[in-house]
Write a protein that holds these residues in place. Structure first.
Motif, PDB file in Angstrom:
ATOM      1  N   VAL A  50       0.847  -1.205   0.000  1.00  0.00           N
ATOM      2  CA  VAL A  50       0.000   0.000   0.000  1.00  0.00           C
ATOM      3  C   VAL A  50       0.880   1.253   0.000  1.00  0.00           C
ATOM      4  CG1 VAL A  50      -1.793   1.267   1.237  1.00  0.00           C
ATOM      5  CG2 VAL A  50      -1.828  -1.233   1.226  1.00  0.00           C
ATOM      6  N   THR A  51       0.676   2.085  -0.993  1.00  0.00           N
ATOM      7  CA  THR A  51       1.371   3.371  -1.050  1.00  0.00           C
ATOM      8  C   THR A  51       0.345   4.483  -0.866  1.00  0.00           C
ATOM      9  OG1 THR A  51       2.974   2.496  -2.617  1.00  0.00           O
ATOM     10  CG2 THR A  51       2.846   4.876  -2.457  1.00  0.00           C
ATOM     11  N   ILE A  52       0.653   5.350   0.072  1.00  0.00           N
ATOM     12  CA  ILE A  52      -0.212   6.504   0.306  1.00  0.00           C
ATOM     13  C   ILE A  52       0.415   7.691  -0.410  1.00  0.00           C
ATOM     14  CG2 ILE A  52      -1.201   8.024   2.070  1.00  0.00           C
ATOM     15  CD1 ILE A  52      -2.193   5.233   2.491  1.00  0.00           C
ATOM     16  N   GLN A  53      -0.376   8.374  -1.210  1.00  0.00           N
ATOM     17  CA  GLN A  53       0.134   9.550  -1.900  1.00  0.00           C
ATOM     18  C   GLN A  53      -0.546  10.778  -1.318  1.00  0.00           C
ATOM     19  OE1 GLN A  53      -0.159   8.766  -6.112  1.00  0.00           O
ATOM     20  NE2 GLN A  53       1.368   7.163  -5.871  1.00  0.00           N
ATOM     21  N   LEU A  54       0.261  11.605  -0.668  1.00  0.00           N
ATOM     22  CA  LEU A  54      -0.297  12.801  -0.037  1.00  0.00           C
ATOM     23  C   LEU A  54      -0.129  13.995  -0.963  1.00  0.00           C
ATOM     24  CD1 LEU A  54       1.182  12.446   3.578  1.00  0.00           C
ATOM     25  CD2 LEU A  54      -1.022  11.633   2.731  1.00  0.00           C
ATOM     26  N   TYR A  55      -1.186  14.737  -1.121  1.00  0.00           N
ATOM     27  CA  TYR A  55      -1.158  15.953  -1.933  1.00  0.00           C
ATOM     28  C   TYR A  55      -1.668  17.116  -1.087  1.00  0.00           C
ATOM     29  CZ  TYR A  55      -0.928  13.428  -6.471  1.00  0.00           C
ATOM     30  OH  TYR A  55      -0.566  12.649  -7.553  1.00  0.00           O
ATOM     31  N   THR A  56      -1.204  18.310  -1.401  1.00  0.00           N
ATOM     32  CA  THR A  56      -1.893  19.498  -0.908  1.00  0.00           C
ATOM     33  C   THR A  56      -2.461  20.217  -2.120  1.00  0.00           C
ATOM     34  OG1 THR A  56      -0.018  20.983  -1.167  1.00  0.00           O
ATOM     35  CG2 THR A  56      -0.198  19.831   0.942  1.00  0.00           C
ATOM     36  N   VAL A  57      -3.347  21.156  -1.848  1.00  0.00           N
ATOM     37  CA  VAL A  57      -3.825  22.043  -2.915  1.00  0.00           C
ATOM     38  C   VAL A  57      -3.300  23.445  -2.624  1.00  0.00           C
ATOM     39  CG1 VAL A  57      -5.915  20.722  -3.361  1.00  0.00           C
ATOM     40  CG2 VAL A  57      -5.960  22.546  -1.657  1.00  0.00           C
ATOM     41  N   PRO A  58      -3.216  24.310  -3.634  1.00  0.00           N
ATOM     42  CA  PRO A  58      -2.880  25.703  -3.335  1.00  0.00           C
ATOM     43  C   PRO A  58      -4.060  26.349  -2.626  1.00  0.00           C
ATOM     44  CG  PRO A  58      -3.363  25.452  -5.668  1.00  0.00           C
ATOM     45  CD  PRO A  58      -3.434  24.084  -5.065  1.00  0.00           C
ATOM     46  N   GLY A  59      -3.781  27.071  -1.546  1.00  0.00           N
ATOM     47  CA  GLY A  59      -4.874  27.637  -0.760  1.00  0.00           C
ATOM     48  C   GLY A  59      -5.386  28.962  -1.282  1.00  0.00           C
ATOM     49  N   GLN A  60      -4.544  29.673  -2.024  1.00  0.00           N
ATOM     50  CA  GLN A  60      -4.949  31.017  -2.450  1.00  0.00           C
ATOM     51  C   GLN A  60      -6.217  30.952  -3.309  1.00  0.00           C
ATOM     52  OE1 GLN A  60      -1.667  33.935  -3.451  1.00  0.00           O
ATOM     53  NE2 GLN A  60      -0.553  32.020  -3.590  1.00  0.00           N
ATOM     54  N   VAL A  61      -7.115  31.889  -3.052  1.00  0.00           N
ATOM     55  CA  VAL A  61      -8.445  31.880  -3.664  1.00  0.00           C
ATOM     56  C   VAL A  61      -8.365  31.808  -5.189  1.00  0.00           C
ATOM     57  CG1 VAL A  61     -10.557  33.237  -3.965  1.00  0.00           C
ATOM     58  CG2 VAL A  61      -9.481  33.084  -1.717  1.00  0.00           C
ATOM     59  N   LYS A  62      -7.397  32.513  -5.757  1.00  0.00           N
ATOM     60  CA  LYS A  62      -7.344  32.603  -7.224  1.00  0.00           C
ATOM     61  C   LYS A  62      -7.018  31.269  -7.901  1.00  0.00           C
ATOM     62  CE  LYS A  62      -2.595  34.329  -7.088  1.00  0.00           C
ATOM     63  NZ  LYS A  62      -1.716  35.445  -7.387  1.00  0.00           N
ATOM     64  N   TYR A  63      -6.562  30.287  -7.139  1.00  0.00           N
ATOM     65  CA  TYR A  63      -6.155  29.026  -7.757  1.00  0.00           C
ATOM     66  C   TYR A  63      -7.223  27.938  -7.676  1.00  0.00           C
ATOM     67  CZ  TYR A  63      -1.415  30.961  -7.854  1.00  0.00           C
ATOM     68  OH  TYR A  63      -0.321  31.736  -8.089  1.00  0.00           O
ATOM     69  N   ASN A  64      -8.497  28.295  -7.729  1.00  0.00           N
ATOM     70  CA  ASN A  64      -9.512  27.243  -7.552  1.00  0.00           C
ATOM     71  C   ASN A  64      -9.463  26.185  -8.652  1.00  0.00           C
ATOM     72  OD1 ASN A  64     -11.625  25.971  -6.134  1.00  0.00           O
ATOM     73  ND2 ASN A  64     -12.995  26.608  -7.767  1.00  0.00           N
ATOM     74  N   ALA A  65      -9.171  26.615  -9.883  1.00  0.00           N
ATOM     75  CA  ALA A  65      -9.123  25.629 -10.975  1.00  0.00           C
ATOM     76  C   ALA A  65      -8.080  24.555 -10.650  1.00  0.00           C
ATOM     77  CB  ALA A  65      -8.783  26.325 -12.284  1.00  0.00           C
ATOM     78  N   THR A  66      -6.971  24.985 -10.090  1.00  0.00           N
ATOM     79  CA  THR A  66      -5.904  24.040  -9.738  1.00  0.00           C
ATOM     80  C   THR A  66      -6.340  23.124  -8.591  1.00  0.00           C
ATOM     81  OG1 THR A  66      -4.534  25.979 -10.124  1.00  0.00           O
ATOM     82  CG2 THR A  66      -3.424  23.983  -9.428  1.00  0.00           C
ATOM     83  N   ARG A  67      -7.017  23.713  -7.609  1.00  0.00           N
ATOM     84  CA  ARG A  67      -7.487  22.881  -6.489  1.00  0.00           C
ATOM     85  C   ARG A  67      -8.401  21.768  -6.993  1.00  0.00           C
ATOM     86  NH1 ARG A  67      -7.421  27.663  -3.776  1.00  0.00           N
ATOM     87  NH2 ARG A  67      -9.548  28.238  -4.279  1.00  0.00           N
ATOM     88  N   ARG A  68      -9.254  22.122  -7.953  1.00  0.00           N
ATOM     89  CA  ARG A  68     -10.183  21.131  -8.501  1.00  0.00           C
ATOM     90  C   ARG A  68      -9.416  20.008  -9.187  1.00  0.00           C
ATOM     91  NH1 ARG A  68     -13.971  24.603 -10.659  1.00  0.00           N
ATOM     92  NH2 ARG A  68     -12.849  24.654 -12.599  1.00  0.00           N
TER      93      ARG A  68
END
Lengths: 201, 131
Positions: free
Chosen positions: A72-90
Motif C-alpha cells: 500500500v502506497t499513500i500519496q499525499l497531496y496538498t492544494v494551493p490555498g490562495q483563492v485565485k487558484y480554484n481551478a488548480t485545487r479542482r
C-alpha cells in the motif's frame, strides 16, 4: 478512486490536504516527510510560487507496508490555498480517496475556513463525489498561536462552523511543532483504507 | 480495476510497440496520477511515482487551458529536451500514456508507435473476452 493493481499487488491511495491559504497544509506534509524519512522513497515534490506559496500541489508518497498481500502506497497531496487558484485545487482533487481539511484556528480566518469547505464541496461535485460519503478528517491547525496571544477560535466554534453536519473525526493541531500531525495522518489513512476495503478484499 | 489478463496484455502492447522501438521509459497511468504500468530500458533511473503525479498535474492543467481557448481537449503533449523528450497522449478519458525517448529516435516514429500502442491498449480495455 484508489488504484488497485492485481498484477503487481499494489494499491495506491490518494489523500488530499485541503483548506484555506496559509493554513498549514504544506507544513503538515513537511513534518510527515521529516518524521517518516525512512519510508519515503522520493523527495517531496513542491511546486511553489516565488514567495514560497503552493502553486500547484505538494506531493509526498510513502509506503505503509503490506495489507492482505498488497503493497500500500499513500500519496499525499496538498492544494494551493490562495483563492485565485480554484481551478488548480479542482484538478488536484481528481481521483481523491480521502481528505484532511486543514482549518486555521485564527479568529481572522473564520470566514475563509467556511468558504474553503463550501468550495471543496462544490469542487468534489464536479467529479460526482459526495463529501458526505468521502473519508474526511478535520484538523484545527495553529493552536500553538493561542500561547502568543493571537486570538484563536475555540474548538467548539470550529466544530459548529465546519463539522456540525459532517461529524467527522477532528484534531486540534500545530503543524509547525508537529502536534497531532501524525494522529491526523493515521486517522485519515485508517478510515480511507476502511472505505476501500470492499474493493480490495 | 483492471484484471491480471488485461494488465498482462497492456504490458505486452507497451513492450512490442514502444520498448521494442527503443524508447527509454513508458508509463501508463490514470489521470489521478497513479501508475498502472511502467517500463524502462534498464539504462536510467526515474522516480516514476513523482513523475506520474507531475504528469497528471501537467496534463490536467493543459486540459483546463484547452477549455479556456474553446477546445474540448488537447489530446497530445510534447516536451522536447536536449537529450531526452517526453510525449504525452490520452488513451481514454481516464488514462494517459507517457513515453520518454532520446534524440536517437524521431518524434514521427514515436507518434506512429504511440498511436499503435494506444489502439492496442484500447482494444484490451474494451475487449470483454479478456478475463
Amino acid at each position: 478512486m484508489a488504484l488497485i493493481n492485481v498484477k503487481t499487488k499494489e494499491v495506491q491511495i490518494k489523500i488530499v490536504y485541503y483548506g484555506p491559504g496559509r493554513g498549514g497544509k504544506t507544513t503538515n506534509l513537511e513534518y510527515i516527510n521529516h518524521t517518516y524519512r525512512d519510508q519515503i522513497k522520493t523527495e517531496m515534490v513542491s511546486l511553489k510560487t516565488h514567495d514560497d506559496r503552493t502553486l500547484f500541489f505538494d506531493f509526498l508518497p510513502f509506503d505503509v507496508g503490506r495489507i492482505k498481500g498488497f503493497d500500500v502506497t499513500i500519496q499525499l497531496y496538498t492544494v494551493p490555498g490562495q483563492v485565485k487558484y480554484n481551478a488548480t485545487r479542482r484538478l488536484v482533487l481528481r481521483g481523491v480517496d480521502g481528505i484532511v481539511f486543514v482549518a486555521d484556528v485564527q479568529k481572522a480566518q473564520r470566514a475563509k475556513n467556511i468558504e474553503s469547505l463550501n468550495q471543496m464541496y462544490e469542487n468534489l461535485e464536479t467529479y460526482n463525489l459526495d463529501l458526505f460519503k468521502m473519508p474526511v478528517v478535520m484538523q484545527y491547525n495553529k493552536v500553538d498561536l493561542g500561547k502568543s496571544n493571537t486570538p484563536i477560535l475555540a474548538s467548539e466554534i470550529l466544530q459548529r462552523d465546519l463539522n456540525s453536519i459532517l461529524r467527522v473525526p477532528a484534531f486540534e493541531a500545530s503543524a509547525i511543532t508537529g502536534g497531532n500531525v501524525i494522529p491526523t495522518l493515521k486517522k485519515i489513512i485508517s478510515i480511507t483504507l476502511a472505505s476501500i476495503q470492499d474493493q480490495l478484499f | 480495476m483492471l484484471n491480471q489478463s488485461q494488465l498482462d496484455a497492456i504490458d505486452h502492447a507497451i513492450e512490442t510497440h514502444l520498448m521494442a522501438a527503443g524508447l527509454d521509459h513508458v508509463i501508463y497511468m490514470d489521470m489521478g496520477g497513479n501508475t498502472i504500468a511502467k517500463h524502462d530500458n534498464g539504462k536510467s533511473r526515474l522516480d516514476s511515482t513523482a513523475f506520474a503525479a507531475l504528469a497528471a498535474g501537467n496534463f490536467a492543467a493543459v486540459d483546463a487551458m484547452a477549455k479556456l481557448v474553446g477546445e474540448s481537449e488537447f489530446s497530445l503533449l510534447f516536451h522536447k529536451g536536449e537529450r531526452s523528450s517526453i510525449h504525452f497522449s490520452k488513451v481514454n478519458n481516464d488514462t494517459l500514456l507517457v513515453s520518454m525517448f532520446s534524440k536517437d529516435i524521431s518524434l514521427g516514429m514515436v507518434r506512429l508507435k504511440v498511436t499503435e500502442a494506444i489502439k492496442a491498449i484500447n482494444r484490451v480495455l474494451t475487449d470483454t473476452t479478456i478475463v
